[in-house]
Motif scaffolding. Structure first.
Motif, PDB file in Angstrom:
ATOM      1  N   VAL A 183     -15.074  44.202  29.126  1.00  0.00           N
ATOM      2  CA  VAL A 183     -15.711  42.552  28.118  1.00  0.00           C
ATOM      3  C   VAL A 183     -16.324  43.469  26.042  1.00  0.00           C
ATOM      4  O   VAL A 183     -16.700  42.395  25.796  1.00  0.00           O
ATOM      5  CB  VAL A 183     -16.994  42.722  28.278  1.00  0.00           C
ATOM      6  CG1 VAL A 183     -17.129  42.365  30.254  1.00  0.00           C
ATOM      7  CG2 VAL A 183     -18.173  43.631  28.367  1.00  0.00           C
ATOM      8  N   GLY A 241     -23.511  35.638  22.724  1.00  0.00           N
ATOM      9  CA  GLY A 241     -22.462  35.717  23.151  1.00  0.00           C
ATOM     10  C   GLY A 241     -21.732  36.923  24.187  1.00  0.00           C
ATOM     11  O   GLY A 241     -21.609  37.026  25.194  1.00  0.00           O
ATOM     12  N   GLN A 242     -22.581  38.145  23.551  1.00  0.00           N
ATOM     13  CA  GLN A 242     -22.781  39.374  24.107  1.00  0.00           C
ATOM     14  C   GLN A 242     -23.661  39.618  25.595  1.00  0.00           C
ATOM     15  O   GLN A 242     -23.194  39.260  26.769  1.00  0.00           O
ATOM     16  CB  GLN A 242     -23.449  40.676  23.230  1.00  0.00           C
ATOM     17  CG  GLN A 242     -22.567  40.783  21.634  1.00  0.00           C
ATOM     18  CD  GLN A 242     -23.772  41.274  20.973  1.00  0.00           C
ATOM     19  OE1 GLN A 242     -24.628  41.333  20.654  1.00  0.00           O
ATOM     20  NE2 GLN A 242     -22.263  41.964  19.787  1.00  0.00           N
ATOM     21  N   GLN A 268     -24.078  36.977  27.670  1.00  0.00           N
ATOM     22  CA  GLN A 268     -22.840  36.110  28.240  1.00  0.00           C
ATOM     23  C   GLN A 268     -21.520  36.872  28.818  1.00  0.00           C
ATOM     24  O   GLN A 268     -21.375  37.004  29.570  1.00  0.00           O
ATOM     25  CB  GLN A 268     -22.077  34.815  28.127  1.00  0.00           C
ATOM     26  CG  GLN A 268     -21.841  34.197  28.893  1.00  0.00           C
ATOM     27  CD  GLN A 268     -22.788  33.539  30.697  1.00  0.00           C
ATOM     28  OE1 GLN A 268     -23.209  34.015  30.912  1.00  0.00           O
ATOM     29  NE2 GLN A 268     -23.100  32.503  30.230  1.00  0.00           N
ATOM     30  N   ARG A 269     -21.605  37.634  28.098  1.00  0.00           N
ATOM     31  CA  ARG A 269     -20.114  39.136  28.081  1.00  0.00           C
ATOM     32  C   ARG A 269     -20.970  39.546  29.548  1.00  0.00           C
ATOM     33  O   ARG A 269     -20.140  40.501  30.354  1.00  0.00           O
ATOM     34  CB  ARG A 269     -20.326  39.687  27.170  1.00  0.00           C
ATOM     35  CG  ARG A 269     -18.998  38.628  26.524  1.00  0.00           C
ATOM     36  CD  ARG A 269     -18.741  39.426  24.928  1.00  0.00           C
ATOM     37  NE  ARG A 269     -17.227  38.566  24.635  1.00  0.00           N
ATOM     38  CZ  ARG A 269     -16.287  38.780  24.605  1.00  0.00           C
ATOM     39  NH1 ARG A 269     -15.808  40.076  25.254  1.00  0.00           N
ATOM     40  NH2 ARG A 269     -15.450  37.882  23.897  1.00  0.00           N
ATOM     41  N   ILE A 273     -21.045  38.118  32.792  1.00  0.00           N
ATOM     42  CA  ILE A 273     -20.045  38.428  33.291  1.00  0.00           C
ATOM     43  C   ILE A 273     -19.897  39.838  33.791  1.00  0.00           C
ATOM     44  O   ILE A 273     -19.227  40.026  34.960  1.00  0.00           O
ATOM     45  CB  ILE A 273     -19.101  37.986  32.343  1.00  0.00           C
ATOM     46  CG1 ILE A 273     -18.840  36.776  32.497  1.00  0.00           C
ATOM     47  CG2 ILE A 273     -17.361  38.372  33.099  1.00  0.00           C
ATOM     48  CD1 ILE A 273     -18.209  36.187  31.431  1.00  0.00           C
ATOM     49  N   THR A 332     -20.855  27.991  29.518  1.00  0.00           N
ATOM     50  CA  THR A 332     -20.619  28.273  27.765  1.00  0.00           C
ATOM     51  C   THR A 332     -21.723  27.279  27.354  1.00  0.00           C
ATOM     52  O   THR A 332     -21.833  26.900  25.874  1.00  0.00           O
ATOM     53  CB  THR A 332     -19.218  28.150  27.929  1.00  0.00           C
ATOM     54  OG1 THR A 332     -19.194  26.742  27.931  1.00  0.00           O
ATOM     55  CG2 THR A 332     -18.560  29.063  27.945  1.00  0.00           C
ATOM     56  N   THR A 360     -18.154  30.846  19.549  1.00  0.00           N
ATOM     57  CA  THR A 360     -18.619  32.358  20.686  1.00  0.00           C
ATOM     58  C   THR A 360     -17.982  31.751  22.466  1.00  0.00           C
ATOM     59  O   THR A 360     -17.596  31.963  23.050  1.00  0.00           O
ATOM     60  CB  THR A 360     -19.618  32.365  20.819  1.00  0.00           C
ATOM     61  OG1 THR A 360     -20.396  32.502  19.568  1.00  0.00           O
ATOM     62  CG2 THR A 360     -20.087  33.583  21.909  1.00  0.00           C
ATOM     63  N   SER A 389     -14.244  32.412  22.423  1.00  0.00           N
ATOM     64  CA  SER A 389     -14.180  33.249  23.396  1.00  0.00           C
ATOM     65  C   SER A 389     -14.655  33.948  24.820  1.00  0.00           C
ATOM     66  O   SER A 389     -14.333  34.925  25.418  1.00  0.00           O
ATOM     67  CB  SER A 389     -15.457  34.626  22.116  1.00  0.00           C
ATOM     68  OG  SER A 389     -16.826  34.218  22.299  1.00  0.00           O
ATOM     69  N   ILE A 390     -15.574  33.513  24.984  1.00  0.00           N
ATOM     70  CA  ILE A 390     -16.240  33.588  26.773  1.00  0.00           C
ATOM     71  C   ILE A 390     -14.886  32.931  27.535  1.00  0.00           C
ATOM     72  O   ILE A 390     -14.796  33.440  28.371  1.00  0.00           O
ATOM     73  CB  ILE A 390     -17.141  33.367  26.804  1.00  0.00           C
ATOM     74  CG1 ILE A 390     -18.303  33.856  26.161  1.00  0.00           C
ATOM     75  CG2 ILE A 390     -17.738  32.174  28.169  1.00  0.00           C
ATOM     76  CD1 ILE A 390     -18.541  34.901  26.445  1.00  0.00           C
ATOM     77  N   LEU A 415     -12.324  35.384  27.596  1.00  0.00           N
ATOM     78  CA  LEU A 415     -12.557  36.447  29.111  1.00  0.00           C
ATOM     79  C   LEU A 415     -11.893  36.070  30.039  1.00  0.00           C
ATOM     80  O   LEU A 415     -11.734  36.920  30.986  1.00  0.00           O
ATOM     81  CB  LEU A 415     -13.950  36.427  28.631  1.00  0.00           C
ATOM     82  CG  LEU A 415     -14.436  38.119  28.748  1.00  0.00           C
ATOM     83  CD1 LEU A 415     -13.818  39.617  29.290  1.00  0.00           C
ATOM     84  CD2 LEU A 415     -15.778  38.700  28.740  1.00  0.00           C
TER      85      LEU A 415
END
Length: 344
Positions: free
Chosen positions: A131, A147-148, A150-151, A154, A171, A178, A181-182, A185
Motif C-alpha cells: 500500500v 488517504g493514508q 484508508q490505505r 485496506i 472513498t 485521493t 489513488s485509492i 490501489l
C-alpha cells in the motif's frame, strides 16, 4: 466464471418499537470470482444493509446469502467465524484504533487468528509495502492523512489473505485526487491479488472508474443491473439515468432547445450512443449523404469505460417531415442505441 457471492431472494425487515422498515425487498445479486461489482443508490436505498449481509453482520429475514458455496445463515458459530476470515472489509471512516500504531492495527486480525509472530511481522511489512506506507509502521493513525488511513484500512482488511473484499463507501470521506489513488490501489488488489471486490457507493464516478458490473438500488430493491458498459450505454430506469448523467452529461442546452423551437422547419432531436467498435462508424456522414436531411451535432461526449469507448452524441435532424422520419428510422435500425429526445 464461478459465482463467489450469491444473494437469492433476500428481504430484510427491521422492527423497532412497533415500527417496521423493509430495508431490502426480494434482492437478487450474483458476483462472479474476479469481479469488481458496484452497488449504487441514494441514501436509504438499502446498500449498507446489503453489504452487511455478505459477512452476516445482518441476517436476512428471508432468502439466502451464499458465499464461497456456503449458506451463511446455516453455519454454526465456529464455521461462520472461519468463513469471515475469508472476507475483508474497509469502511468510510477507516475504523482504525487510534491507541495503536499502524503496525498494530494491521497485525490485529492476525493476532486474533493466532498467527505466529514471525509470520505476522513478515505479513504486516509486506502489506505496508503493497500500500506504499512501509515508513509509517510506528506512526499512530492521528498523524495520517485520510488517504493514508484508508490505505492502512485496506492493508488490515487484506491481512488474513481474504478472497473477498467488501468496501462500504470507501472513498466518500476523501477528496477527488485521493479517491483516484485509492481506486487505483483497489484495482491492484483485484488484478494482482485476485481478490473479488464488492463496493457500495453513491458516486457514479467510482462505478465508472473501477467496476465491471453494477447494480442500482432504490427503496430496498435492485431496479437495474448488468455490465457497466451495458448500464451506462443504455440506462432504462429514471434513477439510473440520473446517476449516469452525473458522469456523462447528455442534456441538450436550453439555448439550443430555444433555437430549435423558434425554427419553422420540422426537427427531430436524437440521442445516439456508440459503444466500442461502433464508435468508429461514420454514421452521421452516411445519413447526411444518403438522405435529404440537414444534420446538426448539438452535443457530444466521449467516455472510456473498461478500456472501451462510449460516445454519446445528440443530433438534430432537420428537413421535410417524411425525409426526417425516414432518416430516423434508418438510424434506429443500425445496431446502436438511438432515441428521440422530447424537447420541453
Amino acid at each position: 466464471m464461478s459465482t463467489i457471492i450469491q444473494i437469492k431472494n433476500v428481504s430484510k425487515v427491521f422492527k423497532n418499537k412497533g415500527n417496521t422498515v423493509e430495508a431490502l425487498k426480494n434482492v437478487n445479486i450474483s458476483v462472479s470470482k474476479g469481479d469488481i461489482f458496484g452497488v449504487i443508490g441514494f441514501s436509504g436505498a438499502g446498500k449498507s444493509t446489503l453489504i452487511r449481509l455478505v459477512n452476516l453482520l445482518e441476517k436476512p429475514t428471508s432468502g439466502e446469502v451464499i458465499v464461497n458455496g456456503k449458506n451463511l445463515a446455516r453455519l454454526r458459530a465456529s464455521e461462520l467465524r472461519s468463513s469471515r476470515k475469508n472476507i475483508g472489509m474497509i469502511f468510510q471512516q477507516f475504523n482504525l484504533l487510534n491507541s495503536k500504531t499502524v503496525y498494530e492495527n494491521i497485525a490485529l486480525p492476525l493476532i486474533l487468528n493466532n498467527t505466529p509472530k514471525e509470520e505476522i511481522n513478515k505479513r504486516v511489512y509486506d502489506l505496508l509495502e503493497f500500500v506504499g506506507l512501509r515508513d509509517k509502521a510506528n506512526t499512530y493513525p492521528s498523524k495520517l492523512s485520510g488517504g493514508q488511513k484508508q490505505r492502512i484500512g485496506i492493508a488490515r482488511a487484506l491481512a488474513t489473505s481474504p478472497s473477498i473484499l467488501l468496501c462500504d463507501e470507501a472513498t466518500s470521506a476523501l477528496d477527488p485526487k485521493t479517491t483516484q489513488s485509492i481506486l487505483s490501489l483497489l484495482k491492484r488488489v483485484n488484478r494482482e491479488l485476485g481478490i473479488t471486490i464488492l463496493i457500495i457507493t453513491h458516486e457514479m464516478n467510482v462505478i465508472r472508474d473501477i467496476c465491471n458490473k453494477v447494480a442500482v438500488m432504490e427503496n430496498g430493491e435492485v431496479i437495474e443491473q448488468g455490465e457497466v458498459l451495458e448500464v451506462f450505454g443504455n440506462p432504462k430506469k429514471e434513477t439510473t439515468k440520473n446517476f449516469v448523467q452525473t458522469v456523462i452529461n447528455d442534456k441538450v442546452p436550453n439555448s439550443i432547445i430555444k433555437s430549435i423551437k423558434e425554427d419553422s422547419n420540422y426537427h427531430v432531436v436524437v440521442r445516439l450512443r456508440f459503444i466500442g467498435e461502433n464508435s468508429k462508424r461514420a454514421l452521421i456522414s452516411e445519413v447526411a449523404k444518403n438522405f435529404n436531411v440537414y444534420i446538426n451535432i448539438l452535443f457530444a461526449t466521449v467516455t472510456e469505460l473498461q478500456e472501451t469507448t462510449l460516445a454519446n452524441i445528440i443530433i438534430g435532424l432537420k428537413g421535410e417531415l417524411q425525409d426526417v422520419n425516414t432518416a430516423f428510422e434508418y438510424i434506429k435500425n443500425q445496431n446502436i442505441h438511438a432515441e428521440r429526445v422530447e424537447l420541453k
